[in-house]
Design an enzyme around this catalytic site. Structure first.
Site, PDB file in Angstrom:
ATOM      1  N   LYS A 145       0.881  -1.228  -0.106  1.00 10.63           N
ATOM      2  CA  LYS A 145       0.065   0.252   0.046  1.00 10.63           C
ATOM      3  C   LYS A 145       0.897   1.172  -0.077  1.00 10.63           C
ATOM      4  O   LYS A 145       2.257   1.426   0.464  1.00 10.63           O
ATOM      5  CB  LYS A 145      -0.831   0.110   1.119  1.00 10.63           C
ATOM      6  CG  LYS A 145      -2.058  -0.999   1.338  1.00 10.63           C
ATOM      7  CD  LYS A 145      -2.772  -0.783  -0.143  1.00 10.63           C
ATOM      8  CE  LYS A 145      -3.718   0.446  -0.377  1.00 10.63           C
ATOM      9  NZ  LYS A 145      -4.214   0.593  -1.567  1.00 10.63           N
ATOM     10  N   ASP A 158      -9.926   3.825  -4.040  1.00  7.94           N
ATOM     11  CA  ASP A 158      -8.434   4.070  -4.118  1.00  7.94           C
ATOM     12  C   ASP A 158      -8.226   5.254  -5.025  1.00  7.94           C
ATOM     13  O   ASP A 158      -7.202   5.886  -4.720  1.00  7.94           O
ATOM     14  CB  ASP A 158      -7.642   2.657  -4.554  1.00  7.94           C
ATOM     15  CG  ASP A 158      -7.373   1.908  -3.585  1.00  7.94           C
ATOM     16  OD1 ASP A 158      -7.073   2.138  -2.293  1.00  7.94           O
ATOM     17  OD2 ASP A 158      -7.399   0.477  -3.731  1.00  7.94           O
ATOM     18  N   GLU A 185       0.110   0.505  -9.999  1.00 15.35           N
ATOM     19  CA  GLU A 185      -0.926   0.725 -10.760  1.00 15.35           C
ATOM     20  C   GLU A 185      -0.883   1.459 -12.246  1.00 15.35           C
ATOM     21  O   GLU A 185      -2.062   1.432 -12.878  1.00 15.35           O
ATOM     22  CB  GLU A 185      -2.063   1.465  -9.978  1.00 15.35           C
ATOM     23  CG  GLU A 185      -1.796   3.059  -9.690  1.00 15.35           C
ATOM     24  CD  GLU A 185      -1.020   3.128  -8.651  1.00 15.35           C
ATOM     25  OE1 GLU A 185      -1.055   4.665  -8.098  1.00 15.35           O
ATOM     26  OE2 GLU A 185      -0.578   2.340  -8.004  1.00 15.35           O
ATOM     27  N   LEU A 189     -12.346   2.688 -13.618  1.00 16.16           N
ATOM     28  CA  LEU A 189     -10.866   2.905 -13.705  1.00 16.16           C
ATOM     29  C   LEU A 189     -10.462   3.917 -14.890  1.00 16.16           C
ATOM     30  O   LEU A 189     -10.811   3.433 -15.944  1.00 16.16           O
ATOM     31  CB  LEU A 189     -10.068   1.692 -13.876  1.00 16.16           C
ATOM     32  CG  LEU A 189      -8.677   1.910 -13.606  1.00 16.16           C
ATOM     33  CD1 LEU A 189      -8.051   2.490 -12.348  1.00 16.16           C
ATOM     34  CD2 LEU A 189      -7.858   0.673 -13.989  1.00 16.16           C
ATOM     35  N   HIS A 248      -1.439   5.696  -6.133  1.00 18.33           N
ATOM     36  CA  HIS A 248      -2.981   5.944  -6.236  1.00 18.33           C
ATOM     37  C   HIS A 248      -2.847   7.358  -5.766  1.00 18.33           C
ATOM     38  O   HIS A 248      -3.452   8.100  -4.826  1.00 18.33           O
ATOM     39  CB  HIS A 248      -3.807   5.318  -5.297  1.00 18.33           C
ATOM     40  CG  HIS A 248      -4.296   4.004  -5.617  1.00 18.33           C
ATOM     41  ND1 HIS A 248      -4.642   3.462  -6.823  1.00 18.33           N
ATOM     42  CD2 HIS A 248      -3.730   2.733  -4.773  1.00 18.33           C
ATOM     43  CE1 HIS A 248      -4.906   2.015  -6.960  1.00 18.33           C
ATOM     44  NE2 HIS A 248      -4.194   1.796  -5.690  1.00 18.33           N
ATOM     45  N   VAL A 302     -13.948   0.431   1.478  1.00 19.47           N
ATOM     46  CA  VAL A 302     -12.744   0.110   2.220  1.00 19.47           C
ATOM     47  C   VAL A 302     -11.826   0.015   0.818  1.00 19.47           C
ATOM     48  O   VAL A 302     -11.941  -0.428  -0.110  1.00 19.47           O
ATOM     49  CB  VAL A 302     -12.832  -1.488   2.466  1.00 19.47           C
ATOM     50  CG1 VAL A 302     -11.335  -1.926   2.976  1.00 19.47           C
ATOM     51  CG2 VAL A 302     -13.743  -1.653   3.652  1.00 19.47           C
TER      52      VAL A 302
END
Length: 372
Positions: A75, A270, A118, A240, A96, A298
């Site tokens: 993360k 995110d 990502e 996305l 992110h 979440v």
């Protein structure tokens, strides 16, 4: 190269940046791998397994950041981790950044090389390091949504699959990408009534070919989206735009007109979320209510299944970690366009156009900063 893996400290995050097997691959190539004590416990990996694979266990995160050149995480670094970053560090993790101004400011100030999983893109334009966690999150979204529909959770008391003589629950999936496809797979498997919306006819055709009359595919326009959201028991936000903040497709007004006890699961959280009423939640406190609609938002959903997630993530990230370590970050990125696309911040410059646009920074091309 000295490679460090700190324990993840985001709420209820139990994944770890390297499995013992991945650490062993790097150690076998002559690199020194430093693992924070007990970093792998949440994923079922003991310190002894890392030691057997050739890693060194260090006492705490301070030791990892002080000694390592490359930091491999899962993360985005939290504030106290960002304070430990220095210009000589290469950070390889999910970032992110587009919806996270504070993190972006800190990474710029650190001077570190920050490569985001990502935004790494392969030759087909796909996102190989986002895909495994999108698969997990897509499948988990239906589990989470089904649980949230239970009356004790604030839901309408609807069983997604129904039973003989009772209609199945209605699931609407916004976006037919990796998250959406995996959500559809799980929802169909449970026997729900499934509708998926997307603006790419090829995506809709592919889903129709795969599932036939088991689902409905709908080209996503504003009126179509509103119609299906208002009729849903469960809405999955699976939108996305790589590197950019997610578009707010479902307005607060639409949420206010949804049936009481219906559920939204915003997998796009995110990147800021695709519901106007979304804000990030944690595994410790995953849901909240807005206008009698349950919101599950979440921001690290795959962290709830850390063993599966860590193995899946490492299967994708290890070849890139090896390239960065073997060749050095700059050489590896200049040689590999896919890795170069992952560079978001370098030496105080923002090198990802979507992040620069979202947060008002000057965009500097990655090739420009690496050449300098």
């Amino acid at each position: 190269m000295k490679i460090g893996v700190p324990a993840e400290i985001k709420d209820a995050e139990r994944r770890v940046g390297l499995t013992p097997g991945s650490a062993g691959e790097l150690a076998g190539r002559g690199h020194e791998v430093l693992i924070e004590a007990n970093a792998g416990i949440g994923s079922g990996f003991s310190d002894a397994e890392y030691i057997a694979a050739g890693s060194t266990i260090v006492a705490d995160a301070d030791a990892v950041f002080e000694q390592a050149e490359m930091i491999i995480k899962v993360k985005e670094p939290q504030a106290n981790e960002r304070a430990k970053l220095r210009p000589h560090h290469t950070l390889f993790t999910y970032l992110h950044l587009a919806p996270d101004a504070a993190q972006t400011t800190d990474l710029i100030a650190s001077g570190a090389t920050c490569i985001a999983y990502e935004t790494v893109r392969d030759s087909r334009g796909l996102l190989p390091l986002l895909t495994p966690m999108s698969q997990v999150a897509g499948r988990m979204s239906i589990q989470a949504g089904a649980k949230s529909l239970e009356a004790p959770q604030g839901g309408a008391g609807v069983l997604l699959g129904g039973v003989p003589g009772v209609p199945a629950g209605k699931v609407v999936v916004i976006g037919g990408g990796v998250v959406g496809r995996n959500a559809v797979q799980m929802a169909v498997g449970l026997g729900a009534e499934v509708t998926v919306l997307d603006r790419n006819p090829a995506v809709l055709e592919d889903l129709d070919d795969r599932y036939g009359p088991s689902i409905r595919t709908v080209y996503s326009t504003g009126p179509a989206l509103e119609q299906h959201v208002l009729d849903a028991d469960l809405v999955i936000g699976a939108v996305l735009v790589p590197g950019a903040a997610a578009p707010k497709l479902v307005t607060a007004d639409m949420v206010a007109r949804m049936r009481p006890g219906s559920v939204v699961v915003d997998v796009a959280i995110d990147q800021g979320g695709c519901f106007e009423t979304s804000h990030a939640t944690t595994h410790s406190d995953p849901t909240y209510m807005v206008d009698d609609v349950v919101h599950y938002c979440v921001a690290n959903m795959p962290g709830a299944v850390p063993r599966t997630s860590t193995f899946a993530l490492n299967n994708a990230t290890l070849p890139y970690a090896i390239a960065l370590a073997d060749e050095g970050p700059e050489a590896a990125m200049l040689k590999r366009p896919d890795l170069l696309a992952g560079l978001n911040v370098y030496g105080g410059a923002v090198t990802e156009p979507a992040v620069a646009e979202a947060l008002g920074y000057e965009f500097v091309a990655p090739t420009t900063v690496l050449a300098a």
